[in-house]
Structure formats: structure tokens, C-alpha cells
Design an enzyme around this catalytic site. Structure first.
Site, PDB file in Angstrom:
ATOM      1  N   THR A 158       0.828  -1.194   0.271  1.00  0.00           N
ATOM      2  CA  THR A 158      -0.021   0.062  -0.134  1.00  0.00           C
ATOM      3  C   THR A 158       0.791   1.251  -0.108  1.00  0.00           C
ATOM      4  OG1 THR A 158      -1.586  -1.162   1.429  1.00  0.00           O
ATOM      5  CG2 THR A 158      -1.791   1.111   1.183  1.00  0.00           C
ATOM      6  N   GLU A 365      -2.360  -7.092   7.937  1.00  0.00           N
ATOM      7  CA  GLU A 365      -1.808  -6.810   9.079  1.00  0.00           C
ATOM      8  C   GLU A 365      -1.995  -7.868  10.118  1.00  0.00           C
ATOM      9  OE1 GLU A 365      -1.218  -2.907  10.542  1.00  0.00           O
ATOM     10  OE2 GLU A 365      -1.629  -2.136   8.537  1.00  0.00           O
ATOM     11  N   GLU A 369      -6.524 -15.675  11.958  1.00  0.00           N
ATOM     12  CA  GLU A 369      -6.222 -16.914  12.328  1.00  0.00           C
ATOM     13  C   GLU A 369      -4.420 -16.429  13.092  1.00  0.00           C
ATOM     14  OE1 GLU A 369      -7.231 -16.505   9.330  1.00  0.00           O
ATOM     15  OE2 GLU A 369      -8.768 -18.177   9.444  1.00  0.00           O
TER      16      GLU A 369
HETATM   17  C1  LIG Z   1      -5.280  -4.550   0.157  1.00  0.00           C
HETATM   18  C2  LIG Z   1      -4.145  -5.170   0.789  1.00  0.00           C
HETATM   19  C3  LIG Z   1      -3.237  -4.271   1.208  1.00  0.00           C
HETATM   20  C4  LIG Z   1      -2.187  -4.715   1.797  1.00  0.00           C
HETATM   21  N1  LIG Z   1      -1.099  -3.671   2.124  1.00  0.00           N
HETATM   22  C5  LIG Z   1       0.211  -4.490   2.747  1.00  0.00           C
HETATM   23  C6  LIG Z   1       1.118  -3.420   2.827  1.00  0.00           C
HETATM   24  O1  LIG Z   1       1.057  -2.131   2.723  1.00  0.00           O
HETATM   25  N2  LIG Z   1       2.640  -3.921   3.345  1.00  0.00           N
HETATM   26  C7  LIG Z   1       2.496  -5.463   3.465  1.00  0.00           C
HETATM   27  O2  LIG Z   1       3.809  -5.816   3.766  1.00  0.00           O
HETATM   28  N3  LIG Z   1       1.613  -6.195   3.066  1.00  0.00           N
HETATM   29  C8  LIG Z   1       0.339  -5.743   2.719  1.00  0.00           C
HETATM   30  N4  LIG Z   1      -0.727  -6.496   2.675  1.00  0.00           N
HETATM   31  C9  LIG Z   1      -0.398  -7.941   2.715  1.00  0.00           C
HETATM   32  C10 LIG Z   1      -1.482  -8.639   3.880  1.00  0.00           C
HETATM   33  O3  LIG Z   1      -0.685  -8.123   5.266  1.00  0.00           O
HETATM   34  C11 LIG Z   1      -1.253 -10.224   3.822  1.00  0.00           C
HETATM   35  O4  LIG Z   1      -2.000 -10.664   2.535  1.00  0.00           O
HETATM   36  C12 LIG Z   1      -1.618 -10.946   4.992  1.00  0.00           C
HETATM   37  O5  LIG Z   1      -0.747 -10.825   5.961  1.00  0.00           O
HETATM   38  C13 LIG Z   1      -1.767 -12.557   4.759  1.00  0.00           C
HETATM   39  O6  LIG Z   1      -0.923 -12.844   3.995  1.00  0.00           O
HETATM   40  P1  LIG Z   1      -1.170 -13.710   2.621  1.00  0.00           P
HETATM   41  O7  LIG Z   1      -2.146 -12.967   1.847  1.00  0.00           O
HETATM   42  O8  LIG Z   1       0.031 -14.269   1.915  1.00  0.00           O
HETATM   43  O9  LIG Z   1      -1.908 -15.107   3.164  1.00  0.00           O
HETATM   44  P2  LIG Z   1      -1.179 -16.332   3.635  1.00  0.00           P
HETATM   45  O10 LIG Z   1      -0.169 -16.216   4.653  1.00  0.00           O
HETATM   46  O11 LIG Z   1      -1.070 -17.210   2.446  1.00  0.00           O
HETATM   47  O12 LIG Z   1      -2.563 -17.007   4.369  1.00  0.00           O
HETATM   48  C14 LIG Z   1      -3.728 -17.905   3.903  1.00  0.00           C
HETATM   49  C15 LIG Z   1      -4.412 -18.443   4.727  1.00  0.00           C
HETATM   50  O13 LIG Z   1      -3.801 -19.426   5.904  1.00  0.00           O
HETATM   51  C16 LIG Z   1      -4.045 -19.136   7.017  1.00  0.00           C
HETATM   52  N5  LIG Z   1      -2.701 -19.095   7.644  1.00  0.00           N
HETATM   53  C17 LIG Z   1      -1.412 -19.158   7.258  1.00  0.00           C
HETATM   54  N6  LIG Z   1      -0.508 -19.441   8.489  1.00  0.00           N
HETATM   55  C18 LIG Z   1      -1.393 -20.067   9.209  1.00  0.00           C
HETATM   56  C19 LIG Z   1      -0.976 -20.668  10.551  1.00  0.00           C
HETATM   57  N7  LIG Z   1       0.350 -20.926  11.110  1.00  0.00           N
HETATM   58  N8  LIG Z   1      -1.972 -21.203  11.230  1.00  0.00           N
HETATM   59  C20 LIG Z   1      -3.519 -21.175  10.778  1.00  0.00           C
HETATM   60  N9  LIG Z   1      -3.686 -20.667   9.608  1.00  0.00           N
HETATM   61  C21 LIG Z   1      -2.662 -19.946   8.775  1.00  0.00           C
HETATM   62  C22 LIG Z   1      -4.470 -17.714   6.936  1.00  0.00           C
HETATM   63  O14 LIG Z   1      -4.842 -17.026   8.207  1.00  0.00           O
HETATM   64  C23 LIG Z   1      -5.132 -17.326   5.824  1.00  0.00           C
HETATM   65  O15 LIG Z   1      -6.439 -17.817   6.057  1.00  0.00           O
HETATM   66  C24 LIG Z   1      -1.951  -6.184   2.091  1.00  0.00           C
HETATM   67  C25 LIG Z   1      -2.774  -7.125   1.487  1.00  0.00           C
HETATM   68  C26 LIG Z   1      -4.042  -6.600   1.021  1.00  0.00           C
HETATM   69  C27 LIG Z   1      -4.999  -7.509   0.307  1.00  0.00           C
END
Ligand SMILES: Cc1cc2nc3c(=O)[nH]c(=O)nc-3n(C[C@H](O)[C@H](O)[C@H](O)COP(=O)(O)OP(=O)(O)OC[C@H]3O[C@@H](n4cnc5c(N)ncnc54)[C@H](O)[C@@H]3O)c2cc1C
Length: 381
Positions: A158, A365, A369
Site C-alpha cells: 500500500t 496486518e 488466524e
Molecule cells: C489490500 C491489501 C493491502 C495490503 N497492504 C500491505 C502493505 O502495505 N504491506 C505489506 O507488507 N503487506 C500488505 N498486505 C499483505 C497482507 O498483510 C497479507 O495479505 C496478509 O498478512 C496475509 O498474507 P497472505 O495473503 O500471504 O496469506 P497467507 O499467509 O498465505 O494465508 C492464507 C490463509 O492461511 C492461513 N494461515 C497461514 N498461516 C497459518 C497458521 N500458521 N495457522 C493457521 N492459519 C494460517 C491464513 O490465516 C489465511 O487464512 C496487504 C494485503 C492486501 C490484500
């Protein structure tokens, strides 16, 4: 124990509310439909001191507390979420590492224009293979003489690709420590060669906010752009994320409050079976539950912010506030659409937008979970 805001915080809330009503409300449809970044609104937020609320005046900020900042995010989100998330990513994610861990030179050079709202800040943590598992960062920074050479890809970032973006603080592996990746935070100015910005993502909500993939190919920045000590990036971003989670709770509370207010108007106007639907107990109970849940979330978030302001531990409270407020917001937005019936499913009705803007709050953020994992760990299990 008094659950009252200080006079200054109340005045500040009403200033931000007036701003959101006067400057953002008339543009809500346009922001949603066109999805263009709201440069004019952000500029005005900078002029009002909103873009640097919690930072001291000597760094261009307003010298407010963290609670005031959370209130500002809440008030913006009550009307519209993209300005709120732009502010949240700017302060909690982008500016925080510089303020909490940066050198005096970094604060004067980079933080001051950010705090004045002349530039926008971003934080690049998430990668295609490192989302919840942030320690799995693949981006590398290798010291070559007096420069870091950065290579890697960040996704969903972002605020990093607007015309006023200063750059991004990225997490990068800078070595090994006990067989684990040692991660450092490094500030990368936007115009650095090798700082590649992808087109904006098309999103379910937050249409006007700037979210992009970034890639770095042999991107060279001065060695002095490291923030704090080498290898301390992981601890730094955990501290910044604690603050970010409280602010995301503020965003969720504002969104839910917006839903409640839209419903309060609608239920008095909408007549079925010869009566306003406000007279049906099923509807009244939904509104009573929404108001109760919002109040609970607000108390949790304000407590977490007050702990942060007092310099006390707040990891658990921040995670609880974020978890509860975001799930409460999703439930409130779902009930709001239900109360609007078929009209709630139509794009031009505000509750439809509140609903679409709500979902990401359970993900960004730290997903719900991950918040539960953090809370359980803090409980000592
Ligand atoms: C619109 C938007 C803005 C964003 N802005 C920023 C930003 O400015 N900077 C930045 O760095 N990031 C940013 N993000 C990223 C955001 O923080 C991540 O999408 C989020 O942390 C989840 O990571 P992931 O999408 O890779 O999901 P994953 O980590 O792949 O998770 C997929 C699913 O698995 C679950 N899961 C994963 N690990 C575990 C576990 N150990 N136990 C149980 N469940 C688990 C999760 O809860 C989720 O349901 C943004 C995302 C979006 C969509």
C-alpha cells in the site's frame, strides 16, 4: 477508572469528523467508481496535520498521541475507507520504522516530509511466498562497498506507487543468525533505479487506495538507509505491527459505525407491512447488537492505544482489538446489507461498499488466524 476522552481528543475527533463529512463524503461515489487515488484529499489531510498525528512537532508531526491517531482513522472510515487505509499504511506501516528506529538524519530527511503529508510512506513486508510467514522473506540485501544491493519481490504493498510516494521500507535478508535468516529494514526511495512498480491491483474494496506489487532488481541504496541495527528488522516490524493492528481496529470500528448510522436512517424510512421496518423486533435487535459490539470493539481498541501511549506492553491487547473489531465489522456489515434487503446488494448503496471494504480487515496486518496465534502465545500456551 474513567472511560472518557480528554478534551483535546474530543476536539480532535470533531475536527476529523467535520473534515470527513465536508471533504470526503461528497466524493465517496467518485472514489468508489473511478478508483483514482485521492491526491487532493490527502493533501488537505496533510495541511490539517492528520498525516503526522502521533509524531512530535520537531519531526513535522502534530504532537498528538496514538489514541488520537486511531480516532482519526475511525472517523475517516466511518465515511469512506480508502483515505483511512492510506493514512493507516502511511503512519503505522510506512512512517513508524523511521520514527521508532531511524537515525536523527533519517528522521529529518525522510520522516519530516512524510509527517507533513508532502510525501507518502509504505512498508514492504509481504512477498509471494511470505505472507503470514513473514520470516520466510526471500528479498535479499547485500552490502557492496557503501551500498545495499536489493533483489526481490513484494506483493500487496500500500502507498508505494503513487506520485507522492517517498519510497518503501522493505524487509530484506541481510545475513544468517543461528541458521535463521537475519532480516533488516532498509528504506528504498521510489526513484531508485531497479525499483519497479506494477500496475495497481483491482480489488474487492478500497478501490481508490494504492496497492501494488513491487520488484527490486539490483536496486542500490546507500548503506546508511538501513533502519536501526542490521538483523533487527523482524523485532522492529513486530513492534510497528502492534500499532498497526490497533489502527486497523479503528478502521473496522469506523466502518461498522458507518453501517449502523446508514441502517438507523433506512429502518425509519423503509415501510413494509404498513410500518417502518424499525418497528420490527428482529430489526431492532440487529441494531442493538451492532451498537453493543461496536462499543466493545471501541473499548478494546482505545485501551490498546492508551497502553501504547503509556509505553506499556500491548501485543496481546492490540491483537485482541484487531481480531475482535475486524470480525465484528464483517458481521455488522453483513447485518447492514441484510437490513437493506435487495437494495443492500446494489452498488450505489453505502452498505454494499462498507461490506466489501470490511473483508480485508480480517486479512491485512495479520489474518484472524494469526491474531489468535499471537493471543494464545501471549496467554502462555
Ligand atoms: C489490500 C491489501 C493491502 C495490503 N497492504 C500491505 C502493505 O502495505 N504491506 C505489506 O507488507 N503487506 C500488505 N498486505 C499483505 C497482507 O498483510 C497479507 O495479505 C496478509 O498478512 C496475509 O498474507 P497472505 O495473503 O500471504 O496469506 P497467507 O499467509 O498465505 O494465508 C492464507 C490463509 O492461511 C492461513 N494461515 C497461514 N498461516 C497459518 C497458521 N500458521 N495457522 C493457521 N492459519 C494460517 C491464513 O490465516 C489465511 O487464512 C496487504 C494485503 C492486501 C490484500
Amino acid at each position: 477508572m474513567l472511560f472518557e476522552l480528554a478534551e483535546e481528543e474530543r476536539l480532535f475527533r470533531s475536527m476529523v469528523r467535520d473534515f470527513a463529512e465536508g471533504e470526503i463524503r461528497p466524493k465517496v461515489d467518485e472514489l468508489w467508481e473511478k478508483g483514482e487515488f485521492p491526491y487532493g484529499i490527502i493533501e488537505k489531510m496533510g495541511e490539517l496535520g492528520i498525516m503526522g498525528i502521533p509524531w512530535p512537532e520537531r519531526y513535522g508531526g502534530s504532537g498528538g498521541d496514538y489514541l488520537s491517531y486511531v480516532i482519526a482513522v475511525e472517523e475517516l472510515a466511518r465515511v469512506e475507507s480508502t483515505c483511512a487505509i492510506t493514512l493507516e499504511a502511511h503512519i503505522s506501516l510506512g512512517s513508524s520504522p523511521l520514527y521508532y528506529f531511524g537515525t536523527e538524519e533519517q528522521k529529518q530527511e525522510i520522516l519530516v516530509p512524510l509527517a507533513r503529508g508532502e510525501k507518502l510512506a509504505a512498508f514492504g513486508l509481504t512477498e509471494p511466498e511470505a505472507g503470514s510467514d513473514a520470516g520466510n522473506t526471500k528479498t535479499t540485501a547485500v552490502l557492496d562497498g557503501d551500498e545495499w544491493v536489493i533483489n526481490g519481490t513484494k506483493c500487496f504493498i500500500t502507498n508505494a506507487g503513487t506520485d507522492i510516494s517517498a519510497g518503501v521500507t522493505v524487509t530484506a535478508v541481510t545475513g544468517q543468525d543461528d541458521g535463521k535468516s537475519a532480516i533488516s529494514n532498509i528504506f528504498v526511495p521510489k526513484d531508485t533505479p531497479g525499483y519497479n512498480i506494477a500496475p495497481k491491483y483491482k480489488k474487492m474494496g478500497w478501490h481508490a487506495s494504492d496497492t501494488r506489487e513491487l520488484s527490486f532488481s539490483d536496486c542500490r541504496v546507500p548503506a546508511s538507509n538501513i533502519i536501526g541495527k542490521q538483523g533487527e528488522g523482524f523485532c522492529q516490524f513486530l513492534y510497528c505491527l502492534d500499532g498497526g493492528r490497533i489502527a486497523i481496529a479503528g478502521l473496522a470500528i469506523g466502518n461498522a459505525q458507518g453501517c449502523l448510522e446508514e441502517c438507523m436512517k433506512y429502518v425509519k424510512e423503509r415501510v413494509q407491512f404498513g410500518k417502518p421496518i424499525a418497528s420490527f423486533q428482529a430489526i431492532r435487535f440487529k441494531l442493538a447488537d451492532m451498537a453493543t459490539q461496536i462499543e466493545l470493539a471501541r473499548n478494546l481498541a482505545y485501551k490498546a492505544a492508551a497502553l501504547r501511549d503509556a509505553g506499556k506492553p500491548h501485543t496481546k491487547e492490540a491483537a485482541m482489538a484487531k481480531l475482535f473489531a475486524s470480525e465484528m465489522c464483517m458481521a455488522a456489515a453483513t447485518q447492514a446489507v441484510q437490513i437493506f434487503g435487495g437494495y443492500g446488494f446494489m452498488d450505489e448503496y453505502p452498505v454494499s461498499r462498507f461490506f466489501r471494504d470490511a473483508k480485508i480487515l480480517e486479512i491485512g496486518e495479520g489474518t484472524s488466524e494469526i491474531q489468535r496465534i499471537v493471543i494464545a502465545r501471549e496467554l502462555g500456551i
